[in-house]
Each structure stands twice: as structure tokens, then as C-alpha cells.
Design a protein around this motif. Sequence first.
Motif, PDB file in Angstrom:
ATOM      1  N   SER A  36      46.510  -6.532  39.142  1.00 12.82           N
ATOM      2  CA  SER A  36      46.167  -5.995  40.303  1.00 12.82           C
ATOM      3  C   SER A  36      47.678  -5.791  41.068  1.00 12.82           C
ATOM      4  O   SER A  36      47.697  -5.247  42.166  1.00 12.82           O
ATOM      5  CB  SER A  36      45.160  -6.310  41.308  1.00 12.82           C
ATOM      6  OG  SER A  36      45.538  -7.794  41.680  1.00 12.82           O
ATOM      7  N   SER A  58      45.938  -0.272  49.376  1.00 11.19           N
ATOM      8  CA  SER A  58      46.259  -1.055  47.947  1.00 11.19           C
ATOM      9  C   SER A  58      45.379  -0.225  47.252  1.00 11.19           C
ATOM     10  O   SER A  58      44.808  -0.733  46.015  1.00 11.19           O
ATOM     11  CB  SER A  58      46.150  -2.308  48.087  1.00 11.19           C
ATOM     12  OG  SER A  58      47.087  -2.829  48.732  1.00 11.19           O
ATOM     13  N   TYR A  59      45.270   1.026  47.066  1.00 10.59           N
ATOM     14  CA  TYR A  59      44.432   1.824  46.154  1.00 10.59           C
ATOM     15  C   TYR A  59      44.713   3.299  45.948  1.00 10.59           C
ATOM     16  O   TYR A  59      45.693   3.727  46.881  1.00 10.59           O
ATOM     17  CB  TYR A  59      42.920   1.735  46.447  1.00 10.59           C
ATOM     18  CG  TYR A  59      42.093   2.089  45.439  1.00 10.59           C
ATOM     19  CD1 TYR A  59      41.958   1.274  44.378  1.00 10.59           C
ATOM     20  CD2 TYR A  59      41.267   3.116  45.602  1.00 10.59           C
ATOM     21  CE1 TYR A  59      40.832   1.661  43.410  1.00 10.59           C
ATOM     22  CE2 TYR A  59      40.277   3.685  44.594  1.00 10.59           C
ATOM     23  CZ  TYR A  59      40.294   2.876  43.319  1.00 10.59           C
ATOM     24  OH  TYR A  59      39.612   3.288  42.277  1.00 10.59           O
ATOM     25  N   ALA A  83      38.357   1.001  53.735  1.00 12.00           N
ATOM     26  CA  ALA A  83      39.328   0.471  52.718  1.00 12.00           C
ATOM     27  C   ALA A  83      40.442  -0.554  53.226  1.00 12.00           C
ATOM     28  O   ALA A  83      40.743  -1.251  52.416  1.00 12.00           O
ATOM     29  CB  ALA A  83      39.952   1.740  52.100  1.00 12.00           C
ATOM     30  N   LYS A 130      40.837  -4.343  51.931  1.00 12.84           N
ATOM     31  CA  LYS A 130      42.107  -4.895  51.324  1.00 12.84           C
ATOM     32  C   LYS A 130      42.409  -6.116  52.033  1.00 12.84           C
ATOM     33  O   LYS A 130      42.939  -7.258  51.306  1.00 12.84           O
ATOM     34  CB  LYS A 130      43.295  -3.933  51.595  1.00 12.84           C
ATOM     35  CG  LYS A 130      44.619  -4.398  51.220  1.00 12.84           C
ATOM     36  CD  LYS A 130      45.812  -3.474  51.939  1.00 12.84           C
ATOM     37  CE  LYS A 130      47.230  -3.978  51.694  1.00 12.84           C
ATOM     38  NZ  LYS A 130      48.179  -3.347  52.245  1.00 12.84           N
TER      39      LYS A 130
END
Length: 512
Positions: free
Chosen positions: A10, A140-141, A226, A230
Motif C-alpha cells: 500500500s 490515497s486511493y 475517504a 485515510k
Amino acid sequence: MRHRLITATSAIVVALTTGTSAADISQDGANTILENLNHLLPKDIAKSSPVTVTPAGSRYEIVYDFAKLLANIEKKDFDIKGVTPLKIFATPQDSGLWNVEGNNNLNVTGHVTGPDKKRSDFTYSVADMVFNSVFDPAISYFRSGDFSAKELKFTSATDTEAINASLGNMIYKLSSTESATAGRLDFATNGTFGTFVEQVSSKEMPPIQISADSVSFDAKVNGIAAKNLKEIVLFVLDHVDKEHLTKENETEFKGMLNNAFPLLSSLEETIKLNNLAVTSAMGSGGAKSFGYQFKVDGPSDATRIGVAMDAADVTLDSVLVPAGYNAFLPQALDIQFGVPGMDFAALSDEFMKIDFTTSSGDGEMAGQKAAEKLFPGGILKIDFPKVSAKSSVYDVEISGEMEGRVDTQKDYKVNASIVARGYDETIAAVQELAKTNPDMTQVSFGLMMIKGFAKADPDGAQRWDVAVASDGSVSVNGQQIKGPDESVDDDTAPSDEAVPSDETAPSDETKP
């Protein structure tokens, strides 16, 4: 070991938080990305330099060497061969987003020994893994992306069991939009797999094969916090090795949780298999289509979790089915059920009371208490808007609701409607079967007796409205056929006043 793998992989995308712009591709920018990557990796792994970042024209080339990551693992418990570096390219945009793309393949073999000292040998292979996506450092996506893979294969074997599975080409798409709630996002995904085949064999059972011509999937998640998620993930990774939090850390953590709740506003996932087939030494069967749906919706203080499964053109050819019984096998199935009225708002409020500054058992008890808040008044409800089965000799459908206390199995009540279409034809089919199987004579008599309790719907179908009260009494179409049990605790039994009315009863068209 598992934590390290998750953290390391990740970290590739999490590291893209540098303020580099599209015009700033340089070695300094590459060093910043590498520094972020190494900061997220455990120190002993970072020392082996599993990641390299270099400028490559208008983008950065990031190479992740999994062999170096796995170098320190004891070979007797886990070994893998054929691991090649994963290469991705990241291009910063003036908007602050990144274009991330790659084209890799996988072909590895190895073995792993579990806690039971049982060795399992495995292989994984993917001919091509291609993706072109947009990454958002703020969450972070990925905000969007197109992903594809070809010829996915997997094998696993122990001394008692072997599994072989393969999938045809895969296509997967991801998109996102701003949610109706400020600061949150809606995500949508869909995709297809080509031919799916899985073969399982073992010493305890004959080989079995499951296959489908294609598999499609569709999913939507709305109202995701989101950015808050994170922050929570990074906080947990940073404190995962600590027994408990300091008071300051706890305050910070609970603030993050409070901002993230509710975690989402709705979720829906649908999977469909086309031309599903199952074959074994005992026979074969399948369905022209098989569908599965999982859904979460409703306000946070009255959320419903629903599941649905359906199958069309079902077939079964097996020596286990006696001659003459094939007509009674269902040719179509539709099963829908769910748990309504779950209070996640109350759960989150109770969860915030947990003391994370101590490692005593109080936290576990508090977590259990928080879970109990999910069901208001300690009452668990299960609804089933539609459970139906059809064959050439019957067509039956059930709908209704059941409820009971979460702390006992004794106090419960059920309200259900059973509808049978073509009921006389069903009785006739059973009577015909009874000519060669006398055991079915009793079944025939039972069906005729049950018909005596039925009421006719306008379309000619037979209906039975069944009510099982919390005192144990049972009625059918308003006629009591069993009285109350001898003793009932009125203080703990669910209230019969909550029986769904015709207006609130689940609709046949309702899907989870």
C-alpha cells in the motif's frame, strides 16, 4: 508478516503525497517519493532498498522489488520463486492528482507451511496486468481507472487436497464523483471475467468441477468519508504495535472516528454467473444464470442489510435423485432476506466510550456493549420480502418477517404469507408419484388437509397467512390452530403490536 506485506504494497500509492507538479520531474522529486515510501516501511525492510524511484521523461518510474521484501523470511515456512519487480509509472498533474499506469505479469511458484505444520504448494500466474488510473493523494486511493488482466491461473496442493482454478480475461472499471454530502465521495465499479473453471479433488471426496461461461460484477458505495478513512488507516499503521494509546492519542483517534461516522450512506454489490455448471462423479447440475446481491441502505439509525440470490433454468442430473422425483426439483429460485432497523448511530456513540488507553478486558466488554446497541431494545428482526421456488408441478412463494430477542432463542414471533399457484396440479403430481411410492400417500393427504386452511386469491392462488405470536400461539388466516404456551415472560417477549400491517409488509418487488 501479513502486516508487513500490506504496509509495503500500500505504501506504493500512499507515497504519492509529494507536492511535485507536472513541470517538476527531477531527481529531487524522485527522492521525495522514495523518502515517503521508506518512511512507511518497517526500518529493517527499508534497509534492503526494495523500492527505486527514478525520473523517466515526463513521469517517474517506480520499481518495487518483492524478492528483496521476502529475502528475510525463513525458507522452511515460506518460499516463493519467479518473483519479478513490479514496475509502475506515475505522472503528476497540475491539479494535484497523479496518472498511474503499468503493464506487468506474474508467474510464481512456492510453498507455505501453516500453523498446523501442513505444507501447501502453490502457483499464481497472470499473463498481463494492465492499468491506467488517476490517483488522488488526498485520499490515497484511485479516483478512476481502467484495469485488465489476461489468463489468470491458480493452483494449490497439499498431501490430501488439490485445487486448480482459472479465469479468462478480466476487465474492471472504477469511477468516482462528489457525494451529495459535502466532503464525501461516491465510488462505482463494474467488470467482467471470462470463462471461470475450478476443480477440487481430495482423498475424502470425488473430484468436483465448477465452471461458468462468464462472471460479471457491479458495485456502488456512496457517501464514503475517504479523507477521514485515510487518516484512520495511517494512524492505525503507526500505532499497530502499541498495547494501548496515550490519552492524547486516544483523543486524536476518536476525533478521526467521529469525523468518519457514518462510514458510508449506502452500498450495493451484484455478481452474476452465466451458464453455471457443476459436475462430479455423483452427477451434474447448473443454472443458465445465478445472481447474488448484497445491499446496505437507510439512515444510520435504521440501516437495513439485505441479501438476494436467484437462479434461472436450474438443472440437476444425479443418481441421488430417485426416479420420478425430477419434476419436483426447483427450476427457478429467488431468495431475498435482510436485517432491518440496525442502529449504527447508537453503535458509534457507544464505541466512542471505549477506553483505548488501557489494555485490560474492559475495552472488549465495551466493544460487546457497543455491538448490542445495533439492535434497539435487544430485538433482532429478519425480513424476507420474497422466497420462491418453481418447477413444472409447483409455484410457491413466501414473504414476511421474523423477530426475537438477541439474548434468547425462546421468545420470537413470525408473520408470513405463503402463496401457492396451481396447487391442485401439485396435489395431482404427488398423487401420481404415490402410485409407485406409497410413502408419498401421506404427503398427498397432508397437502389436501393444508388446502382446507387456505383462502383463495383473486387470481386463483391459494394463500395461508401464518402468525406465530410471542406467547407460542399459532394462527392461519385468522384461525387459531395452537393456543399459547403455558408460561410466557411478558417483560422480555417481543411486543405483538409490532406485527407488520398490509401497508408495511414487504413488497414482492422489494430487493435487498
